[in-house]
Motif scaffolding. Structure first.
Motif, mmCIF file in Angstrom:
data_model
loop_
_atom_site.group_PDB
_atom_site.id
_atom_site.type_symbol
_atom_site.label_atom_id
_atom_site.label_comp_id
_atom_site.label_asym_id
_atom_site.label_seq_id
_atom_site.Cartn_x
_atom_site.Cartn_y
_atom_site.Cartn_z
ATOM 1 N N ASN A 131 0.824 -1.203 0.000
ATOM 2 C CA ASN A 131 0.000 0.000 0.000
ATOM 3 C C ASN A 131 0.863 1.260 0.000
ATOM 4 N N ARG A 132 0.268 2.342 -0.425
ATOM 5 C CA ARG A 132 0.996 3.607 -0.550
ATOM 6 C C ARG A 132 1.505 4.093 0.794
ATOM 7 N N GLU A 133 0.762 3.848 1.865
ATOM 8 C CA GLU A 133 1.138 4.368 3.178
ATOM 9 C C GLU A 133 1.960 3.373 3.999
ATOM 10 N N THR A 134 2.381 2.275 3.386
ATOM 11 C CA THR A 134 3.138 1.249 4.104
ATOM 12 C C THR A 134 4.582 1.222 3.616
ATOM 13 N N GLU A 135 5.494 1.127 4.559
ATOM 14 C CA GLU A 135 6.912 1.026 4.236
ATOM 15 C C GLU A 135 7.572 -0.023 5.121
ATOM 16 N N TYR A 136 8.521 -0.732 4.563
ATOM 17 C CA TYR A 136 9.329 -1.696 5.302
ATOM 18 C C TYR A 136 10.790 -1.252 5.201
ATOM 19 N N VAL A 137 11.450 -1.176 6.333
ATOM 20 C CA VAL A 137 12.843 -0.733 6.364
ATOM 21 C C VAL A 137 13.652 -1.727 7.193
ATOM 22 N N LEU A 138 14.731 -2.249 6.622
ATOM 23 C CA LEU A 138 15.619 -3.114 7.389
ATOM 24 C C LEU A 138 16.641 -2.249 8.110
ATOM 25 N N LYS A 153 35.537 -18.558 1.306
ATOM 26 C CA LYS A 153 34.211 -18.639 1.925
ATOM 27 C C LYS A 153 34.278 -18.090 3.347
ATOM 28 N N TRP A 154 33.218 -17.359 3.739
ATOM 29 C CA TRP A 154 33.178 -16.738 5.063
ATOM 30 C C TRP A 154 31.781 -16.835 5.668
ATOM 31 N N ARG A 155 31.750 -16.735 7.012
ATOM 32 C CA ARG A 155 30.495 -16.704 7.760
ATOM 33 C C ARG A 155 30.373 -15.346 8.452
ATOM 34 N N ILE A 156 29.179 -14.751 8.340
ATOM 35 C CA ILE A 156 28.872 -13.464 8.982
ATOM 36 C C ILE A 156 27.642 -13.652 9.857
ATOM 37 N N GLU A 157 27.638 -13.025 11.023
ATOM 38 C CA GLU A 157 26.433 -12.982 11.850
ATOM 39 C C GLU A 157 25.874 -11.562 11.825
ATOM 40 N N MET A 158 24.589 -11.455 11.548
ATOM 41 C CA MET A 158 23.950 -10.141 11.427
ATOM 42 C C MET A 158 22.739 -10.068 12.350
ATOM 43 N N LEU A 159 22.682 -9.007 13.145
ATOM 44 C CA LEU A 159 21.524 -8.709 13.982
ATOM 45 C C LEU A 159 20.799 -7.526 13.361
ATOM 46 N N ALA A 160 19.516 -7.720 13.035
ATOM 47 C CA ALA A 160 18.768 -6.661 12.356
ATOM 48 C C ALA A 160 17.287 -6.799 12.673
ATOM 49 N N ASN A 161 16.550 -5.762 12.340
ATOM 50 C CA ASN A 161 15.091 -5.757 12.473
ATOM 51 C C ASN A 161 14.493 -5.118 11.236
ATOM 52 N N GLN A 162 13.408 -5.717 10.764
ATOM 53 C CA GLN A 162 12.649 -5.091 9.692
ATOM 54 C C GLN A 162 11.472 -4.358 10.322
ATOM 55 N N LEU A 163 11.420 -3.040 10.118
ATOM 56 C CA LEU A 163 10.363 -2.209 10.691
ATOM 57 C C LEU A 163 9.278 -1.990 9.649
ATOM 58 N N ASN A 164 8.030 -2.180 10.071
ATOM 59 C CA ASN A 164 6.875 -2.000 9.201
ATOM 60 C C ASN A 164 6.135 -0.748 9.649
ATOM 61 N N PHE A 165 6.186 0.298 8.824
ATOM 62 C CA PHE A 165 5.502 1.558 9.120
ATOM 63 C C PHE A 165 4.252 1.659 8.259
ATOM 64 N N SER A 166 3.179 2.156 8.873
ATOM 65 C CA SER A 166 1.939 2.397 8.131
ATOM 66 C C SER A 166 1.369 3.732 8.566
ATOM 67 N N GLY A 167 0.326 4.172 7.878
ATOM 68 C CA GLY A 167 -0.260 5.473 8.186
ATOM 69 C C GLY A 167 -0.806 5.553 9.594
ATOM 70 N N SER A 168 -1.244 4.417 10.133
ATOM 71 C CA SER A 168 -1.828 4.401 11.479
ATOM 72 C C SER A 168 -0.822 4.020 12.560
ATOM 73 N N ASN A 169 0.384 3.655 12.165
ATOM 74 C CA ASN A 169 1.389 3.219 13.136
ATOM 75 C C ASN A 169 2.740 3.803 12.745
ATOM 76 N N ASN A 170 3.004 5.002 13.250
ATOM 77 C CA ASN A 170 4.251 5.679 12.915
ATOM 78 C C ASN A 170 5.457 5.135 13.679
ATOM 79 N N LEU A 171 5.196 4.396 14.771
ATOM 80 C CA LEU A 171 6.295 3.829 15.533
ATOM 81 C C LEU A 171 6.873 2.587 14.855
ATOM 82 N N GLY A 172 6.070 1.934 14.067
ATOM 83 C CA GLY A 172 6.531 0.769 13.340
ATOM 84 C C GLY A 172 6.425 -0.524 14.116
#
Length: 226
Positions: A131-138, A153-172
């Protein structure tokens, strides 16, 4: 008079021999130059460009030789920016288009498995335009130093969060994305630029210049990730 004639005949042949010898040497010289140019052209065709890794993590390619070694910062930057590109979506940056472009940086046998996983990140259960008012940000919190597990060859460990923002939820809404990511060196860049590239084509192409690909993604607690 008869004694002089052979000398005149002999002296008349000497210039011809000199001219012939000169012509033969000239022909040989031209032949060597021609062969030299052919060898040089063949050498340029058979000698691949090599990877140059800069201190800030960027990678460029130059002549003349390949290497399976990668600077740790190059590997960390490749993993972080690849995953950020792949998991940041909006209406202007539709997930289907992003997947088609960024998945070039994944090994072919990993693509179906990871596509199914990231599809589940969307509440609709499908990787479709959002939707137009929805965004996902890693948002990447931490990327470990690469651990070498084999040659190239290598191994990496990554800590991350995908935030989902919408028109009704600005905190994500936050969805954790903590992974082990296995990377390997490849001989040629896996990405290409189409005739009318989008900005994401250029971003993926620049990442591909590191001549790396992700060949496995596992949960960070998976002890059998290989």
């Amino acid at each position: 008079m008869q004694l002089i004639k052979p000398e005149n005949k002999k002296s008349s042949i000497l210039p011809l021999l000199a001219v012939g010898t000169f012509g033969l040497h000239l022909f040989s010289l031209l032949l060597l130059l021609f062969h030299g140019s052919m060898i040089q052209d063949l050498k340029q065709q058979l000698t691949p460009q090599s990877l140059v890794q800069l201190l800030d993590g960027r990678a460029i390619t130059v002549d003349p030789k390949q290497t399976e070694e990668r600077h740790p910062e190059t590997i960390r930057r490749f993993v972080g920016e690849t995953m950020t590109l792949m998991l940041t979506w909006s209406q202007q940056q539709p997930p289907v288009t992003i997947w088609e472009i960024s998945s070039q940086l994944l090994a072919n046998n990993l693509k179906p498995k990871f596509l199914a996983e990231i599809t589940n990140l969307n509440p609709t259960g499908q990787l479709a335009n959002i939707n137009r008012e929805t965004e996902y940000v890693l948002v990447v919190e931490k990327i470990s130093q690469p651990t070498k597990i084999a040659e190239g060859k290598w191994r990496i460990e990554m800590l991350a969060n995908q935030l989902n923002f919408s028109g009704s939820n600005n905190l994500g809404i936050s969805t954790s994305f903590n992974k082990q990511i296995l990377v390997r060196a490849i001989d040629e860049p896996a990405t290409s630029i189409p005739a009318q590239p989008l900005p994401w084509h250029l971003a993926a192409y620049r990442l591909g210049e590191a001549r790396l690909e992700i060949y496995e993604i596992c949960d960070i607690k998976d002890k059998n990730c290989s």
